[in-house]
Design a protein around this motif. Structure first.
Motif, short mmCIF file in Angstrom:
data_model
loop_
_atom_site.label_atom_id
_atom_site.label_comp_id
_atom_site.label_asym_id
_atom_site.label_seq_id
_atom_site.Cartn_x
_atom_site.Cartn_y
_atom_site.Cartn_z
N LYS A 179 9.98 -7.82 -7.28
CA LYS A 179 11.12 -7.19 -6.66
C LYS A 179 10.90 -5.69 -6.59
N VAL A 180 11.23 -5.14 -5.42
CA VAL A 180 11.10 -3.69 -5.24
C VAL A 180 12.49 -3.13 -5.01
N SER A 199 7.05 8.86 2.44
CA SER A 199 8.14 7.95 2.78
C SER A 199 8.22 6.89 1.70
N SER A 200 9.20 6.00 1.82
CA SER A 200 9.41 4.98 0.80
C SER A 200 9.39 3.58 1.40
N TYR A 201 9.27 2.61 0.54
CA TYR A 201 9.29 1.20 0.92
C TYR A 201 10.57 0.87 1.69
N LEU A 253 5.54 2.82 15.44
CA LEU A 253 6.40 3.60 14.55
C LEU A 253 6.33 3.07 13.13
N TRP A 254 6.31 1.74 13.00
CA TRP A 254 6.18 1.15 11.66
C TRP A 254 4.84 1.49 11.04
N GLU A 255 3.78 1.47 11.84
CA GLU A 255 2.47 1.84 11.32
C GLU A 255 2.47 3.30 10.84
N SER A 256 3.17 4.14 11.58
CA SER A 256 3.28 5.54 11.17
C SER A 256 4.01 5.65 9.84
N ARG A 257 5.02 4.84 9.66
CA ARG A 257 5.78 4.87 8.40
C ARG A 257 4.94 4.30 7.25
N ASN A 284 -4.84 4.33 -12.38
CA ASN A 284 -4.36 3.49 -11.29
C ASN A 284 -3.00 3.95 -10.78
N GLN A 285 -2.29 4.72 -11.57
CA GLN A 285 -0.98 5.23 -11.16
C GLN A 285 -1.09 6.13 -9.93
N GLU A 286 -2.26 6.76 -9.75
CA GLU A 286 -2.46 7.63 -8.59
C GLU A 286 -2.38 6.85 -7.29
N PHE A 287 -2.58 5.54 -7.36
CA PHE A 287 -2.69 4.73 -6.15
C PHE A 287 -1.46 3.88 -5.89
N ILE A 288 -0.37 4.19 -6.58
CA ILE A 288 0.88 3.45 -6.35
C ILE A 288 1.32 3.55 -4.89
N PRO A 289 1.29 4.74 -4.25
CA PRO A 289 1.69 4.80 -2.83
C PRO A 289 0.83 3.91 -1.93
N LEU A 290 -0.47 3.84 -2.23
CA LEU A 290 -1.37 2.99 -1.44
C LEU A 290 -0.98 1.53 -1.59
N SER A 291 -0.68 1.11 -2.80
CA SER A 291 -0.28 -0.26 -3.06
C SER A 291 1.08 -0.57 -2.44
#
Length: 668
Positions: free
Chosen positions: A667-668, A612-614, A599-603, A152-159
């Motif tokens: 919290k992120v 990119s990051s949160y 632009l936000w959707e692109s990010r 599941n760590q592979e999907f951290i960016p998706l989450s």
């Protein structure tokens, strides 16, 4: 004990059916013979808390509180599904291994990740969570997915992408809805003015289109067509036509689109070229191939079904959910991908066999798969189209038929008429991947008549290929001159060949206003949003896959605008209402144009891709919100006076009852 956490009960049951028997069914979960346990969410078990949970003072809407930006985000259990959350809490504690079986998209990823986090699972146990990606609910496909678990760590960016989207929507919606509702009240508006990060730019698209149509003034323009004939000494006499190409000297008489707006000029050209000799100056005859259209993603399917059957985006989504969950005839429908993994090609023979078996000789098969059965005979499993591309596939692949077989009679009796039509559209695009390319000659001839240049164009079919599955929806009688030109046959000419110009033809036409949006064209605008972005630099940044909303959310966004009284339907046509127009006029351009949201959707896509990051999304958003909230106080939308209805706009999304205190925060 391994615990599978599915997104929905239907998926949970499908997983349990491939585990060792006998199965023991309990309240909210199923236990297999080997101890493996399957439980499920019921959609979202958790939701964002209301602003007043962060501070009781926020219960009263006031400009002084805005913008509301939580320091520490909190989730709360939904009341209706709290019992199922309690079941999961108990099972998670007992489990040695957790397996995430949410739907294969970013919302499905976040939905289960949030539950695991909310229930306080240890870092070690969370790091060991495995991911089960299921896009086909038939037993064979589910069993294969269960045997190919990933970390599941592979999907951290998706989450993380889904988390950023969820929080961005909350911030934008809560703050700007409160800000403009307060200003609307000052102007005499009765109700809530709902602002959304995606919904408001979509409303802006419709309002501006309606206004452009109403203010449009049609202008005449004139085309000159040379009627040409080959000379007898060159063989049998053949005729074709060519269109006049205005020269630089004609520039003062041309409109912005390069069309001639002077009738006297056109009449003068006709006098000079009629019954005159002509010469072929340039000739190009290219052999071209056109690949089959790719299998559908959800938006492409919604657009096609809207054009073909007049279905709304939400109707198509609902039909697809039934075909996936209840009938198990298609793969996961909320997909934004139009490609397939290469290893899926080994299953193509079985999928094609199921399509062929299910199609039989029904009327639907005839209407959607061509006028005869030759299309099926031409299918060649050895053909491998561009659809199979691992580099284009992430968590999920294109929507395709499954291997489930029903004979034509049973298919018709089991499915509704609309379900059958949508199913066959999906089958059609899949079958097209195993048919040859459409081949044609692209012919262009430049003809000189006096001092004028004329262009003749034609597309001459060589091999129909996959187009046998796509019968023309537009009768030739309805074709315009451009269609007639491309359909004509140009004789076998050669450069410097002499021709004869017969009596030329003058066509008077008028410029047409843009067309009102339909579900199909509005969805197309949302998916190809770069065409509606005014910032030239942003156009370069946006990719073809970026758009307003996601494939899974676009239908809901459109329907929300209808429910809130901002849009209305008349047949297939979508119009903005008086309230929708007045609201858009009151809002700043940045809120009603798609540039910022695109632009936000692109990010968000960049976060999903790990580029990119949160914080790179959230920090600029918070800064922008502060400025927009301040600016809102100077706007009094007088155009909304007397509009709205409290009954129509109940504060459902900002419920009056205080939710139970959250036991967990994130919290992120």
């Amino acid at each position: 004990m391994r615990l599978f956490i599915a997104e929905k009960p239907s998926l949970g049951r499908a997983i349990a059916d491939v585990l060792p028997k006998p199965l023991r069914k309990a309240d909210g979960y199923i236990v297999a013979a080997n101890g493996d346990t399957v439980s499920w969410c019921i959609g979202h078990l958790l939701e964002q808390v209301e602003p007043e949970v962060y501070d009781p003072a926020f219960k009263k809407w006031s400009h002084e509180h805005l913008p509301i930006i939580p320091d520490r985000w909190q989730l709360v259990a939904k009341r209706k599904t709290s019992k199922q959350l309690a079941v999961l809490r108990k099972l998670v504690k007992q489990a040695d291994q957790l397996i995430h079986a949410g739907d294969p998209d970013r919302e499905g990823q976040l939905l289960v990740d949030e539950v695991i986090n909310f229930l306080g699972v240890s870092k070690e146990k969370t790091a060991a969570v495995q991911r089960c990606l299921i896009s086909d609910l038939n037993a064979k496909a589910v069993k294969q997915a269960v045997s190919k678990l990933r970390s599941n760590q592979e999907f951290i960016p998706l989450s993380t992408s889904a988390l950023a989207r969820s929080r961005a929507d909350w911030l934008y919606g809560i703050n700007l809805t409160r800000a403009y509702t307060l200003q609307g009240q000052k102007a005499g508006y009765n109700g809530v003015l709902s602002v959304g990060r995606v919904q408001t730019p979509v409303l802006g698209l419709v309002v501006r289109r309606d206004q452009a149509i109403e203010s449009f003034i049609s202008q005449p323009f004139y085309e000159v067509w040379a009627q040409l004939e080959t000379l007898p000494e060159d063989g049998p006499v053949e005729r074709f036509q060519a269109k006049w190409q205005p020269s630089k000297q004609c520039q003062p008489y041309l409109d912005e689109a390069g069309r001639n707006s002077s009738k006297p000029l056109a009449e003068n050209v006709i006098k000079r070229i009629s019954h005159q000799p002509a010469t072929v100056m340039q000739l190009a005859r290219q052999h071209k191939k056109q690949a089959a259209p790719l299998p559908f993603n959800l938006s492409a399917l919604q657009i096609e079904a809207s054009k073909a059957f007049g279905l709304s985006a939400q109707q198509v989504l609902d039909v697809c959910q039934g075909l996936y969950e209840r009938h198990k005839l298609i793969t996961y429908p909320r997909s934004d991908c139009r490609y397939l993994p290469k290893d899926h090609f080994t299953e193509a023979k079985l999928v094609v066999a199921a399509i062929t078996f299910n199609s039989g000789a029904s009327k639907a098969a005839t209407s959607l798969f061509g006028t005869n059965s030759e299309a099926f005979k031409s299918v060649d499993i050895g053909v491998k189209s561009r659809a199979w591309n691992d580099a284009k596939v992430n968590a999920h692949h294109a929507i395709i038929p499954t291997q489930k077989k029903l004979n034509a009679a049973k298919l018709t009796s089991t499915l509704s008429a609309i379900e059958e039509k949508v199913y066959r559209l999906i089958c059609r695009n899949y079958l097209a991947q195993f048919l040859p390319a459409y081949e044609f000659f692209d012919v262009k001839a430049e003809i000189s008549i006096g001092t004028g240049i004329f262009l003749a164009k034609a597309k001459e079919p060589i091999k129909v290929g996959w187009k046998c599955l796509f019968p023309s929806a537009k009768p030739k009688a309805e074709a315009d001159n451009t269609d007639q030109e491309s359909e004509q046959k140009i004789p076998n000419l050669h450069i410097q060949q002499g021709l004869k110009s017969l009596a030329a033809r003058l066509d008077e036409k008028h410029t047409s206003p843009p067309k009102h949006y339909t579900d199909a064209s509005l969805l197309a605008a949302m998916t190809g949003i770069s065409a509606h972005v005014s910032d030239s630099e942003l156009k370069k940044v946006l990719r073809d896959t970026d758009g307003l909303g996601t494939d899974a959310t676009r239908a809901g966004i459109i329907e929300l605008l209808f429910k809130r009284g901002y849009l209305r339907r008349q047949g297939k046509t979508i119009f903005s209402t008086k309230t929708g127009r007045a609201f858009v006029d009151a809002l700043p351009d940045v809120a009603t144009h798609p540039d910022l949201t695109a632009l936000w959707e692109s990010r968000l896509t960049a976060i999903h891709d790990g580029l990119s990051s949160y914080q790179e999304l959230m920090m600029p958003l918070q800064t922008q919100l502060k400025s927009m909230v301040v600016d809102s106080r100077s706007v009094v939308p007088h155009g909304l006076r007397g509009l709205g209805s409290k009954a129509q706009y109940r504060k459902k999304q900002y419920r009056k009852k205080r939710p139970r205190k959250s036991k967990s925060s994130a919290k992120v």
